[in-house]
Write a protein that holds these residues in place. Structure first.
Motif, PDB file in Angstrom:
ATOM      1  N   ARG A 115      37.089 -35.923   6.133  1.00  0.00           N
ATOM      2  CA  ARG A 115      37.055 -35.100   7.355  1.00  0.00           C
ATOM      3  C   ARG A 115      38.406 -34.433   7.570  1.00  0.00           C
ATOM      4  O   ARG A 115      38.483 -33.244   7.858  1.00  0.00           O
ATOM      5  N   ARG A 116      39.464 -35.206   7.397  1.00  0.00           N
ATOM      6  CA  ARG A 116      40.802 -34.616   7.596  1.00  0.00           C
ATOM      7  C   ARG A 116      41.072 -33.547   6.534  1.00  0.00           C
ATOM      8  O   ARG A 116      41.650 -32.509   6.815  1.00  0.00           O
ATOM      9  N   ALA A 117      40.629 -33.813   5.304  1.00  0.00           N
ATOM     10  CA  ALA A 117      40.827 -32.820   4.239  1.00  0.00           C
ATOM     11  C   ALA A 117      40.057 -31.534   4.561  1.00  0.00           C
ATOM     12  O   ALA A 117      40.521 -30.426   4.278  1.00  0.00           O
ATOM     13  N   ALA A 118      38.874 -31.677   5.164  1.00  0.00           N
ATOM     14  CA  ALA A 118      38.077 -30.486   5.504  1.00  0.00           C
ATOM     15  C   ALA A 118      38.711 -29.719   6.668  1.00  0.00           C
ATOM     16  O   ALA A 118      38.585 -28.493   6.756  1.00  0.00           O
ATOM     17  N   LEU A 119      39.385 -30.451   7.546  1.00  0.00           N
ATOM     18  CA  LEU A 119      39.997 -29.783   8.718  1.00  0.00           C
ATOM     19  C   LEU A 119      41.265 -29.018   8.335  1.00  0.00           C
ATOM     20  O   LEU A 119      41.602 -28.007   8.956  1.00  0.00           O
ATOM     21  N   GLN A 120      41.953 -29.537   7.301  1.00  0.00           N
ATOM     22  CA  GLN A 120      43.273 -28.976   6.996  1.00  0.00           C
ATOM     23  C   GLN A 120      43.270 -27.454   6.786  1.00  0.00           C
ATOM     24  O   GLN A 120      44.059 -26.743   7.414  1.00  0.00           O
ATOM     25  N   PRO A 121      42.368 -26.908   5.952  1.00  0.00           N
ATOM     26  CA  PRO A 121      42.416 -25.447   5.772  1.00  0.00           C
ATOM     27  C   PRO A 121      42.060 -24.672   7.037  1.00  0.00           C
ATOM     28  O   PRO A 121      42.391 -23.486   7.153  1.00  0.00           O
ATOM     29  N   LEU A 122      41.413 -25.349   7.989  1.00  0.00           N
ATOM     30  CA  LEU A 122      41.040 -24.646   9.224  1.00  0.00           C
ATOM     31  C   LEU A 122      42.219 -24.524  10.184  1.00  0.00           C
ATOM     32  O   LEU A 122      42.182 -23.741  11.134  1.00  0.00           O
ATOM     33  N   ALA A 123      43.293 -25.325   9.921  1.00  0.00           N
ATOM     34  CA  ALA A 123      44.415 -25.359  10.864  1.00  0.00           C
ATOM     35  C   ALA A 123      45.088 -23.998  10.999  1.00  0.00           C
ATOM     36  O   ALA A 123      45.626 -23.658  12.054  1.00  0.00           O
ATOM     37  N   SER A 124      45.049 -23.211   9.931  1.00  0.00           N
ATOM     38  CA  SER A 124      45.745 -21.919   9.984  1.00  0.00           C
ATOM     39  C   SER A 124      44.792 -20.756  10.275  1.00  0.00           C
ATOM     40  O   SER A 124      45.200 -19.598  10.251  1.00  0.00           O
ATOM     41  N   VAL A 125      43.534 -21.065  10.526  1.00  0.00           N
ATOM     42  CA  VAL A 125      42.560 -20.004  10.815  1.00  0.00           C
ATOM     43  C   VAL A 125      42.701 -19.618  12.294  1.00  0.00           C
ATOM     44  O   VAL A 125      42.518 -20.461  13.173  1.00  0.00           O
ATOM     45  N   GLU A 126      43.003 -18.367  12.544  1.00  0.00           N
ATOM     46  CA  GLU A 126      43.397 -17.992  13.911  1.00  0.00           C
ATOM     47  C   GLU A 126      42.221 -17.491  14.742  1.00  0.00           C
ATOM     48  O   GLU A 126      42.263 -16.402  15.323  1.00  0.00           O
ATOM     49  N   VAL A 127      41.165 -18.260  14.742  1.00  0.00           N
ATOM     50  CA  VAL A 127      39.998 -17.910  15.564  1.00  0.00           C
ATOM     51  C   VAL A 127      39.457 -19.195  16.195  1.00  0.00           C
ATOM     52  O   VAL A 127      39.831 -20.300  15.790  1.00  0.00           O
ATOM     53  N   THR A 128      38.571 -19.044  17.150  1.00  0.00           N
ATOM     54  CA  THR A 128      37.903 -20.216  17.739  1.00  0.00           C
ATOM     55  C   THR A 128      37.023 -20.882  16.678  1.00  0.00           C
ATOM     56  O   THR A 128      36.393 -20.209  15.860  1.00  0.00           O
TER      57      THR A 128
END
Ligand code: SAM
Length: 291
Positions: free
Chosen positions: A174-187
């Protein structure tokens, strides 16, 4: 942190569409052109269905649905008598060729899922793809969607959003899947099971930072609740309050400059609760790309 709760008009009780003529009366329905109809159905309140959806379900040759018991309740509430056939992840490979053969022979098939818009974390993608490849018309009958309903009430930016579906159930993945989303600048919009809500929120708080977020629970149902707050506050709330009842959507606001970097200390603390120091360091390193 704030929470809106309410009992919406109509509650969660099955409601009959008494104001309208019965949709199953064949003489009232124009024939349906051949094709695959992707029909959105309610996500709770059975009155959340369009006239066109009811007409389509009533006029289709057959309704392909995930669970005939669930769809039967909807059909009964709206006086629709069309036959159903199960189409779900366990039988799709076997049933799909039969549905395609029927479509190629000029049939009109309605595809529904248990709730909301088919194909959105629900079966149907391969059926639509193969129908389209075979030159069969695919027609959208739009309507309820837990994603859009949650986004609409979250109070977070809606101009751009990323629907991330369900996260992996376990912490490391789950944490690995969240990591690339951290820099996505949208809701960001996630589906999650109530059982995993507190854990997912804790991982989100650690990886995405203390962003504003909203938990949309039991939308359109009797105990609908929208709880808004920062991810860390929401994680704390559900850790203490325990597993909430019903279905939830998590909506997370976009990052601001202060929340862009992952909180390595928080991540390590979370990982150490589940594994040895060595494994925790490796897991956080893999999730964040940090040495
Ligand atoms: N295709 C459906 C749609 O368009 O709404 C979603 C199906 S997905 C398998 C089920 C997930 O949708 C649930 O786990 C939950 O995250 C969300 N969901 C469905 N109904 C909901 C509701 N009434 N309130 C909140 N979340 C809901």
């Amino acid at each position: 942190m704030t929470a809106d709760t309410k009992e919406p008009p109509g509650g969660s009780k099955p409601a009959r569409a008494e104001e309208r003529p019965p949709a199953s009366a064949p003489e009232r329905l124009p024939a349906l052109a051949p094709g695959l109809y992707i029909v959105a159905t309610p996500i709770g309140n059975l009155r959340d269905i369009t006239f066109r959806a009811v007409d389509t379900l009533a006029a289709a040759d057959i309704i392909a649905c995930e669970d005939t018991r669930v769809t039967a309740k909807l059909l009964t509430a709206h006086d629709v008598a069309t036959a159903m056939t199960p189409y779900h992840e366990h039988n799709a490979a076997k049933v799909r060729p039969k549905l395609l053969a029927r479509l190629k022979a000029g049939g009109a098939i309605a595809l529904v899922s248990d709730a909301g818009t088919p194909l959105i974390s629900d079966p149907g993608y391969k059926l639509v793809r193969e129908a389209a490849q075979a030159g069969i018309a695919v027609i959208a009958i739009p309507g309820p969607s837990a994603t859009l309903a949650a986004l609409a009430v979250a109070g977070l930016p809606t101009d751009r959003f990323l629907f991330a579906g369900f996260l992996a159930p376990r912490g490391g993945a789950r944490r690995a899947a969240l990591q690339p989303l951290a820099s996505v600048e949208v809701t960001l919009v996630f589906f999650e099971s109530a059982r995993r809500l507190a854990g997912s929120l804790a991982d989100m708080a650690a990886i995405l930072g203390p962003r504003p977020a909203a938990i949309a629970r039991e939308l359109t149902k009797r105990y609908e609740e929208i709880r808004r707050g920062r991810l860390d506050e929401l994680a704390g709330h559900y850790r203490v309050a325990g597993v909430p009842r019903g279905e939830v959507v998590i909506v997370v606001g976009p990052p601001d400059a202060a929340h862009a970097a992952p909180d390595l200390d928080a991540l390590l603390r979370l990982a150490l609760a589940e594994m040895s120091l060595r494994d925790a360091a490796a897991s956080v390193s893999a999730a964040t790309g940090q040495p």
